[in-house]
Design a protein around this motif. Structure first.
Motif, mmCIF file in Angstrom:
data_model
loop_
_atom_site.group_PDB
_atom_site.id
_atom_site.type_symbol
_atom_site.label_atom_id
_atom_site.label_comp_id
_atom_site.label_asym_id
_atom_site.label_seq_id
_atom_site.Cartn_x
_atom_site.Cartn_y
_atom_site.Cartn_z
ATOM 1 N N PHE A 229 8.878 -3.033 8.784
ATOM 2 C CA PHE A 229 8.813 -3.188 7.609
ATOM 3 C C PHE A 229 7.619 -3.011 7.087
ATOM 4 O O PHE A 229 6.872 -2.732 7.196
ATOM 5 N N LYS B 51 15.243 -2.193 2.195
ATOM 6 C CA LYS B 51 15.911 -3.466 3.014
ATOM 7 C C LYS B 51 15.054 -3.843 4.278
ATOM 8 O O LYS B 51 15.400 -4.382 5.077
ATOM 9 N N PHE C 100 17.273 -17.987 -5.794
ATOM 10 C CA PHE C 100 18.322 -16.574 -6.874
ATOM 11 C C PHE C 100 19.003 -16.752 -7.417
ATOM 12 O O PHE C 100 20.285 -17.861 -7.174
ATOM 13 N N TYR D 196 24.895 -9.683 -9.536
ATOM 14 C CA TYR D 196 25.814 -9.257 -9.842
ATOM 15 C C TYR D 196 27.367 -10.176 -8.916
ATOM 16 O O TYR D 196 26.877 -10.804 -8.873
ATOM 17 N N ILE E 213 27.135 -12.002 1.436
ATOM 18 C CA ILE E 213 25.563 -12.300 2.057
ATOM 19 C C ILE E 213 25.808 -11.697 3.220
ATOM 20 O O ILE E 213 26.405 -13.025 4.217
ATOM 21 N N ALA F 260 16.089 -9.046 7.538
ATOM 22 C CA ALA F 260 14.718 -7.943 6.761
ATOM 23 C C ALA F 260 14.852 -8.290 5.621
ATOM 24 O O ALA F 260 12.778 -8.036 5.170
ATOM 25 N N ARG F 261 15.404 -8.191 4.980
ATOM 26 C CA ARG F 261 15.058 -7.629 3.658
ATOM 27 C C ARG F 261 15.170 -8.641 2.660
ATOM 28 O O ARG F 261 14.370 -8.449 1.271
ATOM 29 N N TYR F 262 14.386 -9.882 3.449
ATOM 30 C CA TYR F 262 13.730 -11.389 3.098
ATOM 31 C C TYR F 262 12.545 -10.941 3.401
ATOM 32 O O TYR F 262 12.380 -11.983 4.618
ATOM 33 N N ASP F 263 11.686 -10.722 2.658
ATOM 34 C CA ASP F 263 10.572 -10.493 3.117
ATOM 35 C C ASP F 263 9.988 -11.334 2.351
ATOM 36 O O ASP F 263 8.259 -10.623 2.170
ATOM 37 N N ILE G 290 9.134 -10.020 -1.218
ATOM 38 C CA ILE G 290 8.475 -8.744 -2.115
ATOM 39 C C ILE G 290 9.336 -9.202 -3.417
ATOM 40 O O ILE G 290 8.981 -8.503 -4.564
ATOM 41 N N ARG G 291 11.026 -8.458 -3.142
ATOM 42 C CA ARG G 291 11.445 -8.010 -4.598
ATOM 43 C C ARG G 291 11.897 -9.505 -5.296
ATOM 44 O O ARG G 291 12.468 -9.194 -6.533
ATOM 45 N N TYR G 292 12.606 -10.236 -4.337
ATOM 46 C CA TYR G 292 13.296 -11.530 -4.634
ATOM 47 C C TYR G 292 13.188 -12.353 -3.554
ATOM 48 O O TYR G 292 12.500 -12.126 -2.332
ATOM 49 N N ILE H 45 -0.091 -7.994 2.658
ATOM 50 C CA ILE H 45 1.075 -7.433 2.925
ATOM 51 C C ILE H 45 1.476 -8.193 3.725
ATOM 52 O O ILE H 45 2.894 -8.738 4.398
ATOM 53 N N TYR I 206 4.714 -11.281 4.530
ATOM 54 C CA TYR I 206 5.694 -10.709 5.041
ATOM 55 C C TYR I 206 6.194 -12.035 5.725
ATOM 56 O O TYR I 206 6.751 -12.943 6.314
ATOM 57 N N ARG J 92 8.665 -15.753 5.508
ATOM 58 C CA ARG J 92 9.908 -15.485 6.166
ATOM 59 C C ARG J 92 9.591 -17.011 7.368
ATOM 60 O O ARG J 92 10.478 -17.393 7.652
#
Lengths: 485, 488
Positions: free
Chosen positions: A82, A88, B101, B105, B206, B324-327, B329-331, B341, B345, B349
């Motif tokens: 992380f 990702k 969210f 796309y 997903i 792991a991408r669901y953190d 940070i970006r959305y 930080i 996380y 989560r």
């Protein structure tokens, strides 16, 4: 006890492709933050990677240039950790089956003097694998911002064996890799743009010992000279620890090139468990012989091979070749001009390039590709000088004009009236007679067998000719007259 | 008297649309009105964009009037599981993590349905990140079975099944990782098809477990399933695991492929834990095939007992990585508690994921950890190969396999939610198919005495969906289970 250092380098090089390694969005440097992104780069829910064949082509070519064995199958793994620069929170990489295995990097160590070729060695490689670059964090006072433009740029990691022993070797290794990758068109290797990055694994051991000592990983070596300085500093630090009776610990250290110091980032106990496993989103890619052969056909001559050839084929001095070789296009320019200039004139061509041409390019901050001068024009200039049509001083002036305008030398000579005058033979003879008469001492010396005494007459002749006399003709006329006296 | 529009089939409705007897707007309004009636009791939807659906329907009518109809799906309302991306629509995976969210796309399956003219409506409820067998893991509350509102519609694609069974859609898409289309189809009296791995692009789906996930249709009849499959199948350059293969006209092939087939009965699928009523219904279906002249042969899939273990190692390992991408940070959900930080996380989560998702992430992280990889993940992959070989060797003797879809009919909401292992056993007959990458479908084969649907599973050979559908069609033509509708 005597100690030796053992150094292995992990070099990351960004591959120059139009698009990123697993999606079609463009790759590049210097764009507005987060403009080189798409749903895949940002790891939006549901997105999938698709391999960029150009990136695989490039790394296979790199492997062929460095004598690696190319794996029959290119397989992908996820390296998991992380960190906000990794969208990702895993990086697509290659774990147990790198695309390139073995190989070596030929290096040249510094010679005893600038004009003497140094010792050459082959540094063996462990592997080269392909992965994706991460984004970039910009830390501010209260927060950090992340830019994903770099994320997903194809990145290859070249891992050497622990086979180097001095900071100079590491420096030479990195220089050689950089030259080779630029030759292959694989990367521009601009360290300032992060296109080439280097981590060093350094340990020391008593001379004669074959087991490796406790390894320290040195990070953030972000220029080639920092690599040399950082490694030298780390070796010194380790020797000092041992000399003081201390014990080295396995750790990662951060080198600060500005201050020339390093500090510990983390110890082995805090090492990551990357939980590698094969990426189920990407199918393994089979690399067949035809594919490899088609890439082999695009491989250029390696820099050191070209240097050896220049030395033997064109008989140019070592110092000139070491100027011509690092930039492939400069070497090509030389070779084209040398061929056009004809036998015996390569050294003159080399001199013009190494001295005047590079100086003008540097002064004007002009890229070689943007230079107006052509190999044919340079060859023509050398021929004019060699034929005695153009004097050296005038040639310099012609060259400056060629560089500025891109005109052919003959045209410039005509335009500026710089032709070494095919002076009236009678006038030249008068000047020669006057010069000899004015210097009986030199005459006596010449008659006594001292050939160089002839030069004493040339100055006054040139002065009388206002610099426009052809030195070759002056020399001939003088010798004819002196012989008759 | 014919059924209301919202309870009819794609085949029937498309004929009426083509004949100009109804319009897409009329049909869509019928489905919307029905949705408003049943949704408070069924909770099949996470969200519903009525104006958008009507705009699409109107566009379909304009196309048709201009003589530019795009085929049988043009103007048909189709619902999508809330794990399939539609540009401008919410994409939540029934998780608090993605509650706000909106996808920028389209999934490839979405584009394909749009190209076929379907009216995409509604984001359908499911277990969070498609992990579960009852929809009870949805962060937005469970869906209810239209046949008995106290029971589950199954899962994870429970909303897709419940919406269709209740008349809130004409067809739907779900995703199937271990049975998530077939089990809800069985529990709701529908046809549910899980295509061969690689037939449908996963781009925009997903990811739960990438090597097992596959999008597939829910439909009222086998013919409707064939129409839906034809619209979404095909190679996609955006998905490296999608396969380049000829896509037949599945609907036309229903009539061309007539059998009789050699059918295998895997003995391991009829043991302890199989509900007697389900077992009896499946036996009757087998007897029917025999009466058609099919050769019925008992086969063995000896590694069946390891399916569940292999699945929960492989699926959780991939899930731990995919999620792991669901953190934050970006959305997605970002904790307000976070001060650094690590907090972002950990808190995001912890707050964003539900218990089952956390359970699987922890399990998956464990099996991939240094020192455990060989014992768990690598071994599970070897077992997976053996499981696939079991099926492929059975196919040397038979054309398809016949089994129950779910060992039990729809169970009560809350009955198994405290016992993950009991829940995992719901997928005992469906999981092997995903591990082997095969196509399989569930179709209705009867009802229990208390009126709950029973599903028959047909398992086919890789990329031979046309044969699988034809085999199912032969059964369906002789039975009227598919014509029944819940009284709701």
């Amino acid at each position: 006890m005597n100690y030796e250092a053992v150094i292995g380098l992990e070099v990351h090089i960004q591959i120059k492709t139009h698009s990123k390694v697993f999606t079609r969005v463009g790759a590049g440097y210097g764009h507005e933050p987060n403009t080189l992104t798409d749903p895949v780069v940002l790891a939006l829910p549901g997105t999938l990677p698709v391999m960029n064949k150009a990136a695989l082509d490039a790394i296979i070519k790199a492997g062929l240039l460095l004598g690696c064995e190319i794996a029959a199958v290119c397989k992908w793994d996820r390296k998991q950790y992380f960190y906000p620069d990794s969208p990702k929170n895993y990086q697509i990489s290659q774990y147990d089956q790198p695309i390139c295995i073995g190989g070596f990097v030929e290096i040249e160590l510094p010679g005893s003097a600038r004009n003497v070729m140094g010792e050459h060695k082959n540094i063996p490689l462990t592997r080269i694998h392909l992965e994706e670059d991460v984004g970039k964090l910009n830390h501010h006072v209260i927060d950090s911002l992340v830019d994903y433009n770099r994320a997903g740029t194809p990145l290859m990691e070249i891992v050497s064996d622990p086979a180097m022993h001095t900071a100079e070797e590491a420096f030479a290794y990195l220089t050689s890799i950089r030259n080779t990758m630029i030759y292959g068109g694989i990367s521009d290797c601009d360290m300032e743009k992060g296109q080439l990055r280097c981590d060093a694994n350094i340990s020391i051991r008593p001379v004669g010992e074959t087991k490796l000592g406790t390894k320290v990983e040195l990070k953030n070596l972000n220029s080639i000279s920092f690599v040399r300085d950082g490694i030298a500093h780390e070796i010194k630090r380790q020797l000092a620890v041992v000399a003081a009776g201390g014990k080295l610990i396995q750790e990662t250290r951060d080198y600060d090139g500005q201050t020339g110091t390093s500090q510990s980032l983390r110890s082995k106990e805090m090492a990551h468990d990357y939980r590698y496993f094969p990426d189920p989103d990407l199918m393994p890619v089979h690399v067949d012989v035809a594919w490899k052969n088609s890439l082999r056909d695009t491989c250029p001559e390696l820099p050191f091979d070209k240097q050896r050839r220049f030395l033997s084929e064109y008989a140019v001095p070592y110092t000139i070749t070491s100027v011509l070789i690092p930039e492939r296009k400069l070497g090509d320019f030389f070779e084209a001009a040398a061929k056009l200039a004809g036998p015996g004139r390569a050294q003159a061509v080399g001199n013009w390039i190494a001295n005047d041409f590079l100086r003008e390019l540097g002064a004007g901050k002009i890229a070689l590709a943007a230079a107006k001068i052509t190999p044919a024009h340079l060859a023509a200039l050398v021929q004019l000088v060699d034929a005695g049509t153009l004097l050296n001083a005038a040639a310099k002036e012609v060259f400056a004009e060629m560089f500025a305008t891109g005109e052919a030398p003959a045209a410039i000579v005509a335009r500026l009236g710089l032709t070494a005058s095919a002076t009236d033979a009678g006038e030249l003879e008068t000047w020669c007679r006057d010069a000899i008469a004015a210097n009986p001492k030199a005459l006596t010396e010449f008659k006594a067998g001292k050939d160089s005494a002839i030069n004493a007459f040339k100055g006054p002749i040139m002065k009388a000719a206002k610099g426009k006399a052809n030195p070759k003709l002056v020399d001939e006329a003088l010798r004819r007259l002196l012989a008759s006296l | 008297m014919s059924a209301p529009l919202y309870f009819q089939t794609i085949a029937g409705l498309s004929a009426q649309l083509a004949a100009g007897r109804i319009s897409s707007v009329e049909l869509t309004q019928s489905v919307i009105a029905r949705t408003k009636v049943v949704e408070p009791r069924v909770h099949a939807f996470n969200s519903f964009d009525e104006p958008d659906a009507l705009t699409q329907a109107a566009a379909s009518d304009v196309r048709r009037a201009a003589g530019e109809s795009r085929g049988p799906l043009d103007g048909i309302p189709v619902g999508l599981k809330d794990v399939i991306a539609v540009s401008g629509q919410p994409l939540t995976a029934s998780s608090k993590m993605l509650a706000n969210f909106v996808s920028p796309y389209d999934a490839t399956a979405t584009e394909n349905l749009q190209r076929a003219g379907a009216v995409l409506h509604g984001r359908l409820n499911c277990d969070e990140f498609a992990m579960g067998s009852s929809t009870e893991n949805s962060a937005f509350g469970p869906a209810h079975n239209p046949w008995d509102l106290t029971r589950t519609p199954g899962g994870s694609s429970g909303g897709s099944a419940a919406a269709l069974a209740s008349g809130a859609a004409i067809a739907t898409l779900g995703s199937d990782t271990g049975g998530s289309i077939r089990q809800p189809a069985a529990l709701c009296g529908l046809v549910g098809l899980k295509p061969t791995y690689g037939l449908i692009s996963r781009y925009g789906l997903i990811a739960y477990a990438s090597s097992l996930d596959q999008i597939g249709p829910f439909a009222r009849t086998v013919e409707d399933a064939a129409i839906m499959l034809g619209a979404i199948a095909g190679h996609d350059p955006r998905d490296s695991t999608s396969f380049k293969t000829e896509i037949p006209d599945y609907r036309a092939e229903l009539k061309n492929r007539r059998g009789p087939w050699k059918l295998g009965i895997p003995k391991e699928y009829f043991g302890a834990g199989l509900d007697p009523e389900v077992g009896a219904a499946v036996e009757k279906a087998i007897a029917f095939y025999k009466s058609l002249g099919c050769e019925i042969r008992e086969v063995s899939l000896p590694h069946t007992q390891y399916c569940l273990d292999a699945y929960y190692v492989i699926a959780t390992a991939e899930a731990s990585s995919n999620l792991a991408r669901y953190d934050g940070i970006r959305y997605g959900h970002r904790s307000k508690e976070a001060k650094n930080i690590l907090d972002v996380y950990q808190h995001s989560r912890a707050e964003g994921f539900g218990d089952e998702v956390k359970r699987r992430i922890i399990l998956g992280t464990y099996v991939l950890s240094s020192g455990f990889y060989d014992a768990y993940y690598l071994r599970a992959q070897k077992v997976r190969t053996l499981i696939r070989q079991d099926f492929l060797s059975a196919y040397r003797e038979v054309d398809a396999l016949v089994t129950p879809t779910s060992p039990i009919p729809a169970f009560k909401l809350g009955e198994k939610s405290a016992d993950p292992l009991a829940m995992y056993l719901c997928d005992i007959y469906t999981i092997g198919v995903n591990l082997a990458g095969l196509p399989a479908l569930s179709l209705p084969c009867g009802f229990t005495a208390s009126g709950l649907p029973i599903g028959l599973q047909l398992i086919g050979q890789p990329f031979r969906e046309a044969d699988l559908l034809a085999t199912a069609h032969a059964y369906e033509q002789a039975h009227d289970w598919s014509k029944r509708r819940p009284a709701l």
